[in-house]
Motif scaffolding. Sequence first.
Motif, PDB file in Angstrom:
ATOM      1  N   SER A   6       0.874  -1.168   0.000  1.00 15.81           N
ATOM      2  CA  SER A   6       0.000   0.000   0.000  1.00 15.81           C
ATOM      3  C   SER A   6       0.917   1.226   0.000  1.00 15.81           C
ATOM      4  O   SER A   6       2.102   1.137   0.308  1.00 15.81           O
ATOM      5  CB  SER A   6      -0.917  -0.009   1.220  1.00 15.81           C
ATOM      6  OG  SER A   6      -0.171   0.200   2.384  1.00 15.81           O
ATOM      7  N   GLU A   7       0.362   2.355  -0.291  1.00 20.21           N
ATOM      8  CA  GLU A   7       1.174   3.578  -0.401  1.00 20.21           C
ATOM      9  C   GLU A   7       1.907   3.899   0.897  1.00 20.21           C
ATOM     10  O   GLU A   7       3.040   4.325   0.900  1.00 20.21           O
ATOM     11  CB  GLU A   7       0.276   4.762  -0.794  1.00 20.21           C
ATOM     12  CG  GLU A   7       1.031   6.050  -1.042  1.00 20.21           C
ATOM     13  CD  GLU A   7       2.010   5.990  -2.206  1.00 20.21           C
ATOM     14  OE1 GLU A   7       3.027   6.698  -2.147  1.00 20.21           O
ATOM     15  OE2 GLU A   7       1.761   5.243  -3.170  1.00 20.21           O
ATOM     16  N   ASN A   8       1.284   3.657   2.035  1.00 19.94           N
ATOM     17  CA  ASN A   8       1.907   3.973   3.322  1.00 19.94           C
ATOM     18  C   ASN A   8       2.941   2.947   3.743  1.00 19.94           C
ATOM     19  O   ASN A   8       3.783   3.222   4.584  1.00 19.94           O
ATOM     20  CB  ASN A   8       0.843   4.094   4.411  1.00 19.94           C
ATOM     21  CG  ASN A   8      -0.012   5.324   4.210  1.00 19.94           C
ATOM     22  OD1 ASN A   8       0.430   6.302   3.613  1.00 19.94           O
ATOM     23  ND2 ASN A   8      -1.229   5.270   4.689  1.00 19.94           N
ATOM     24  N   ASP A   9       2.890   1.746   3.191  1.00 20.27           N
ATOM     25  CA  ASP A   9       3.815   0.697   3.593  1.00 20.27           C
ATOM     26  C   ASP A   9       5.020   0.574   2.667  1.00 20.27           C
ATOM     27  O   ASP A   9       5.894  -0.239   2.902  1.00 20.27           O
ATOM     28  CB  ASP A   9       3.092  -0.658   3.646  1.00 20.27           C
ATOM     29  CG  ASP A   9       2.043  -0.682   4.752  1.00 20.27           C
ATOM     30  OD1 ASP A   9       2.193   0.089   5.713  1.00 20.27           O
ATOM     31  OD2 ASP A   9       1.086  -1.457   4.626  1.00 20.27           O
ATOM     32  N   LEU A  15      11.090   5.719   4.116  1.00 19.90           N
ATOM     33  CA  LEU A  15      12.353   6.467   4.174  1.00 19.90           C
ATOM     34  C   LEU A  15      12.106   7.966   4.078  1.00 19.90           C
ATOM     35  O   LEU A  15      12.730   8.750   4.786  1.00 19.90           O
ATOM     36  CB  LEU A  15      13.292   6.012   3.051  1.00 19.90           C
ATOM     37  CG  LEU A  15      13.912   4.632   3.216  1.00 19.90           C
ATOM     38  CD1 LEU A  15      14.710   4.266   1.965  1.00 19.90           C
ATOM     39  CD2 LEU A  15      14.802   4.585   4.437  1.00 19.90           C
ATOM     40  N   LYS A  16      11.203   8.369   3.187  1.00 19.30           N
ATOM     41  CA  LYS A  16      10.883   9.793   3.060  1.00 19.30           C
ATOM     42  C   LYS A  16      10.267  10.317   4.344  1.00 19.30           C
ATOM     43  O   LYS A  16      10.578  11.409   4.796  1.00 19.30           O
ATOM     44  CB  LYS A  16       9.923  10.013   1.890  1.00 19.30           C
ATOM     45  CG  LYS A  16      10.554   9.870   0.535  1.00 19.30           C
ATOM     46  CD  LYS A  16       9.534  10.147  -0.549  1.00 19.30           C
ATOM     47  CE  LYS A  16      10.118   9.977  -1.931  1.00 19.30           C
ATOM     48  NZ  LYS A  16       9.110  10.204  -2.979  1.00 19.30           N
ATOM     49  N   SER A  17       9.400   9.511   4.931  1.00 17.77           N
ATOM     50  CA  SER A  17       8.746   9.907   6.169  1.00 17.77           C
ATOM     51  C   SER A  17       9.766  10.061   7.293  1.00 17.77           C
ATOM     52  O   SER A  17       9.722  11.018   8.055  1.00 17.77           O
ATOM     53  CB  SER A  17       7.692   8.869   6.509  1.00 17.77           C
ATOM     54  OG  SER A  17       7.312   8.943   7.822  1.00 17.77           O
ATOM     55  N   GLU A  18      10.683   9.133   7.405  1.00 21.47           N
ATOM     56  CA  GLU A  18      11.730   9.199   8.433  1.00 21.47           C
ATOM     57  C   GLU A  18      12.651  10.390   8.186  1.00 21.47           C
ATOM     58  O   GLU A  18      13.046  11.094   9.114  1.00 21.47           O
ATOM     59  CB  GLU A  18      12.531   7.895   8.453  1.00 21.47           C
ATOM     60  CG  GLU A  18      13.667   7.868   9.458  1.00 21.47           C
ATOM     61  CD  GLU A  18      13.208   7.952  10.900  1.00 21.47           C
ATOM     62  OE1 GLU A  18      14.056   8.275  11.753  1.00 21.47           O
ATOM     63  OE2 GLU A  18      12.027   7.715  11.185  1.00 21.47           O
ATOM     64  N   SER A  19      12.970  10.634   6.939  1.00 14.31           N
ATOM     65  CA  SER A  19      13.820  11.768   6.590  1.00 14.31           C
ATOM     66  C   SER A  19      13.138  13.088   6.952  1.00 14.31           C
ATOM     67  O   SER A  19      13.767  13.997   7.496  1.00 14.31           O
ATOM     68  CB  SER A  19      14.140  11.718   5.097  1.00 14.31           C
ATOM     69  OG  SER A  19      14.888  12.835   4.714  1.00 14.31           O
TER      70      SER A  19
END
Length: 63
Positions: A6-9, A15-19
């Motif tokens: 899925s898009e969130n997984d 990686l973008k979210s963590e960055s």
Amino acid sequence: MSNNYSENDAPVTALKSESARQRWEMFHRAIAHAKQSNSAALQEAETLDSKPKRTGPLLTIAR
């Protein structure tokens, strides 16, 4: 193994979210540091202003 994410997984999204989280954390640390150093500078300026200032001339000319 299935490659259906899925898009969130998706690994790239993670990686973008963590960055993004790390950038925001660094931004908030920088703001906190700036506030702290500004407060310290203001307190130092106040202590320097509280010292008595000389009102007379520093040099006099004797004839």
